[in-house]
Design a protein around this motif. Sequence first.
Motif, mmCIF file in Angstrom:
data_model
loop_
_atom_site.group_PDB
_atom_site.id
_atom_site.type_symbol
_atom_site.label_atom_id
_atom_site.label_comp_id
_atom_site.label_asym_id
_atom_site.label_seq_id
_atom_site.Cartn_x
_atom_site.Cartn_y
_atom_site.Cartn_z
ATOM 1 N N ARG A 114 0.839 -1.207 0.000
ATOM 2 C CA ARG A 114 0.000 0.000 0.000
ATOM 3 C C ARG A 114 0.868 1.249 0.000
ATOM 4 N NH1 ARG A 114 -4.458 -2.013 4.291
ATOM 5 N NH2 ARG A 114 -4.965 -3.910 3.164
ATOM 6 N N PHE A 115 0.322 2.319 -0.556
ATOM 7 C CA PHE A 115 1.073 3.564 -0.761
ATOM 8 C C PHE A 115 1.838 4.014 0.493
ATOM 9 C CE2 PHE A 115 1.315 8.197 -1.492
ATOM 10 C CZ PHE A 115 1.731 8.239 -2.806
ATOM 11 N N MET A 116 1.128 4.163 1.605
ATOM 12 C CA MET A 116 1.761 4.687 2.824
ATOM 13 C C MET A 116 2.803 3.697 3.366
ATOM 14 S SD MET A 116 0.292 7.633 3.712
ATOM 15 C CE MET A 116 -1.212 8.564 3.381
ATOM 16 N N LEU A 132 9.753 6.358 -12.651
ATOM 17 C CA LEU A 132 8.806 5.336 -13.019
ATOM 18 C C LEU A 132 7.649 5.431 -12.031
ATOM 19 C CD1 LEU A 132 9.065 3.081 -15.107
ATOM 20 C CD2 LEU A 132 9.675 1.566 -13.239
ATOM 21 N N ARG A 133 6.448 5.503 -12.552
ATOM 22 C CA ARG A 133 5.315 5.683 -11.641
ATOM 23 C C ARG A 133 4.902 4.317 -11.092
ATOM 24 N NH1 ARG A 133 -0.250 6.899 -13.560
ATOM 25 N NH2 ARG A 133 0.777 7.209 -15.534
ATOM 26 N N TRP A 134 5.468 3.982 -9.935
ATOM 27 C CA TRP A 134 5.193 2.659 -9.395
ATOM 28 C C TRP A 134 3.800 2.535 -8.799
ATOM 29 C CZ3 TRP A 134 3.957 3.121 -4.334
ATOM 30 C CH2 TRP A 134 4.507 4.170 -3.613
ATOM 31 N N ILE A 139 -0.861 0.000 -6.631
ATOM 32 C CA ILE A 139 -2.064 0.091 -5.795
ATOM 33 C C ILE A 139 -3.342 -0.036 -6.605
ATOM 34 C CG2 ILE A 139 -0.899 1.386 -3.982
ATOM 35 C CD1 ILE A 139 -2.233 3.923 -4.861
ATOM 36 N N LYS A 140 -3.215 -0.024 -7.939
ATOM 37 C CA LYS A 140 -4.435 -0.144 -8.746
ATOM 38 C C LYS A 140 -4.405 -1.352 -9.687
ATOM 39 C CE LYS A 140 -6.008 4.559 -8.596
ATOM 40 N NZ LYS A 140 -6.533 5.713 -9.293
ATOM 41 N N ILE A 141 -3.384 -1.420 -10.520
ATOM 42 C CA ILE A 141 -3.401 -2.423 -11.589
ATOM 43 C C ILE A 141 -3.164 -3.844 -11.071
ATOM 44 C CG2 ILE A 141 -2.402 -3.095 -13.823
ATOM 45 C CD1 ILE A 141 -3.834 -0.360 -13.722
ATOM 46 N N SER A 180 -1.832 8.809 -19.127
ATOM 47 C CA SER A 180 -1.352 9.712 -18.081
ATOM 48 C C SER A 180 -2.490 10.171 -17.189
ATOM 49 C CB SER A 180 -0.704 10.927 -18.734
ATOM 50 O OG SER A 180 -0.636 11.959 -17.805
ATOM 51 N N CYS A 181 -2.295 10.007 -15.889
ATOM 52 C CA CYS A 181 -3.346 10.464 -14.992
ATOM 53 C C CYS A 181 -3.052 11.864 -14.525
ATOM 54 C CB CYS A 181 -3.497 9.528 -13.812
ATOM 55 S SG CYS A 181 -2.209 9.764 -12.629
ATOM 56 N N SER A 182 -1.913 12.434 -14.975
ATOM 57 C CA SER A 182 -1.628 13.790 -14.539
ATOM 58 C C SER A 182 -2.387 14.790 -15.425
ATOM 59 C CB SER A 182 -0.130 14.072 -14.568
ATOM 60 O OG SER A 182 0.415 13.642 -15.765
ATOM 61 N N ALA A 256 -11.498 18.583 -12.814
ATOM 62 C CA ALA A 256 -10.451 17.992 -11.990
ATOM 63 C C ALA A 256 -10.185 16.543 -12.370
ATOM 64 C CB ALA A 256 -10.868 18.057 -10.527
ATOM 65 N N ARG A 257 -8.939 16.137 -12.268
ATOM 66 C CA ARG A 257 -8.603 14.733 -12.486
ATOM 67 C C ARG A 257 -9.033 13.935 -11.267
ATOM 68 N NH1 ARG A 257 -4.332 13.445 -9.579
ATOM 69 N NH2 ARG A 257 -3.660 11.718 -10.864
ATOM 70 N N THR A 258 -9.158 12.661 -11.442
ATOM 71 C CA THR A 258 -9.577 11.815 -10.346
ATOM 72 C C THR A 258 -8.402 10.955 -9.929
ATOM 73 O OG1 THR A 258 -11.701 11.696 -11.445
ATOM 74 C CG2 THR A 258 -11.358 10.215 -9.616
ATOM 75 N N GLY A 259 -8.046 11.028 -8.667
ATOM 76 C CA GLY A 259 -6.929 10.211 -8.199
ATOM 77 C C GLY A 259 -6.799 10.313 -6.699
ATOM 78 N N CYS A 260 -5.612 9.987 -6.203
ATOM 79 C CA CYS A 260 -5.405 9.941 -4.758
ATOM 80 C C CYS A 260 -5.334 11.346 -4.148
ATOM 81 C CB CYS A 260 -4.091 9.235 -4.467
ATOM 82 S SG CYS A 260 -4.017 7.585 -5.173
ATOM 83 N N ILE A 261 -5.645 11.438 -2.872
ATOM 84 C CA ILE A 261 -5.455 12.710 -2.153
ATOM 85 C C ILE A 261 -3.951 12.984 -2.136
ATOM 86 C CG2 ILE A 261 -5.730 13.970 0.031
ATOM 87 C CD1 ILE A 261 -7.621 11.829 0.991
ATOM 88 N N CYS A 263 -1.890 13.423 -4.541
ATOM 89 C CA CYS A 263 -1.105 12.726 -5.576
ATOM 90 C C CYS A 263 0.109 13.552 -5.950
ATOM 91 C CB CYS A 263 -1.953 12.482 -6.817
ATOM 92 S SG CYS A 263 -0.975 11.939 -8.226
ATOM 93 N N PRO A 264 1.320 12.984 -5.806
ATOM 94 C CA PRO A 264 2.511 13.768 -6.112
ATOM 95 C C PRO A 264 2.657 14.079 -7.599
ATOM 96 C CG PRO A 264 3.053 11.744 -4.898
ATOM 97 C CD PRO A 264 1.635 11.632 -5.341
ATOM 98 N N LEU A 265 1.884 13.410 -8.437
ATOM 99 C CA LEU A 265 2.030 13.633 -9.874
ATOM 100 C C LEU A 265 1.123 14.721 -10.427
ATOM 101 C CD1 LEU A 265 2.891 10.459 -9.453
ATOM 102 C CD2 LEU A 265 2.946 10.584 -11.919
ATOM 103 N N ALA A 266 0.123 15.099 -9.668
ATOM 104 C CA ALA A 266 -0.806 16.106 -10.176
ATOM 105 C C ALA A 266 -0.188 17.490 -10.019
ATOM 106 C CB ALA A 266 -2.108 16.030 -9.406
HETATM 107 S S1 SF4 Z 1 -3.517 9.193 -8.395
HETATM 108 FE FE1 SF4 Z 1 -1.356 9.714 -8.232
HETATM 109 S S2 SF4 Z 1 -0.632 8.734 -6.347
HETATM 110 FE FE2 SF4 Z 1 -2.588 7.773 -6.925
HETATM 111 S S3 SF4 Z 1 -2.008 5.974 -8.121
HETATM 112 FE FE3 SF4 Z 1 -2.416 7.648 -9.566
HETATM 113 S S4 SF4 Z 1 -0.395 8.573 -9.905
HETATM 114 FE FE4 SF4 Z 1 -0.233 7.336 -8.046
#
Ligand code: SF4
Length: 413
Positions: A114-116, A132-134, A139-141, A180-182, A256-261, A263-266
């Motif tokens: 898990r992320f944390m 590399l976006r691990w 945590i998803k795929i 890309s989710c960014s 807004a994009r949808t992702g984690c609170i 998210c370091p990539l946004a």
């Molecule tokens: S939203 Fe951001 S932190 Fe969450 S899985 Fe996607 S790239 Fe990673």
Amino acid sequence: MTATRAQASFFDGGQRLQMTESIELTVQSMRAYGPEHEHWCFAWSGGKDSSATVTVVLWLIAAGKIKAPKSITVFYADTRQELTPLAIAAEQIMDELRERGIRVEVVRAPLLKRFMVYILGRGVPPPNNNTLRWCTRQIKIDPMQDALAQRLADLDGPVLMITGVRQGESAIRDRRIEMSCSKDGAECGQGWYQQVLPNAKGLRGHIATLAPLLHWRVCHVWEWLKHWAPQEEFGDWSTAIVADAYGGDEAEEINARTGCIGCPLAQEEKALETVLAQERWAYLAPLRGLKPLWRELREPQHRLKKAGVERLKDGSIAKNPQRMGPLTFAARLMGLERVLGIQAECNAAARATGRPLINLIDAEEEACIRQLIAAETWPEGWDGDEPTADTVLPVVYQNGAVQPLLFGAEGAG
Ligand code: SF4
């Protein structure tokens, strides 16, 4: 749709006609590909596009516009990093799915991945746009792939994985799926589900993927979630909360994009800021501290680096000499305390005002993080006696040549 709703002006006439056309195209794509598959599975993140996809397709079945398959399974990808209102909406929608007899599986990464836990326990630096976006895979795929593989073992006959990939107008222009989710408006993971899953180990040749809302414009998604799906005739779904989390009727402009609170990539935290601008969610303001924390943890003083010439297993010289690596124990503990502090601050305000509590790190995850640190765990390839990355060392070039320090400052910093 009722004729009385307040924002009818935005969605009158041509817009509404386009929406009807969009739904009609969805019907056509489901009719073309659905019947070839006895079992349908949904990759659902709780975000706007995949929530619309699940509810539209189930409404089309209920309305007799498309034929139901032999079985339907909805896989909810629970990253543990969801925005609080979205996590609450997902719970409600899952209840509604189960009430309709739909099989729902909550898919989570194993504790250690898990992320944390991966960052604060194992010491892997937070992802950023240059690395590399691990996280998406981890945590998803991968959890989705494992859950699907298990389900496949119980099913016979072809399986169709339905995803919430959406490209709007550009879907018509080009068929390239956005990975890309960014990108604003994209839903993290959906492009991966669409492209990576069908070819994954154990799944190749057994599943096909379909994105029946590929052509939907973002305004249609909001319209569906906020005004259509909550009505009885369209299924009475709790999707308005999803739209509200992104700004309700203004959601289209916010996009807004949808992702984690955090998210370091946004680029920006548009979704979080939209939530915080609403009075009932304002108590979650300390969540703003997560993104800067991830950024800070990537700084050299919090990490180790390889010193000297690094030889790989095959004897060759590593291409990126003196690369920065994992987080020090002090950095991990600092990060853990900061996240727990943010959580405690939000929850104190939640208790004082009777609002929902948040759960960034639960007791099991905290214990796991502390155990990993106490056991002096390092990611593969690191053993902990490397210098911290802010240590000044002789420069090592890619060919292995070493430029000694001019002033004998070794060990400084
Ligand atoms: S939203 Fe951001 S932190 Fe969450 S899985 Fe996607 S790239 Fe990673």
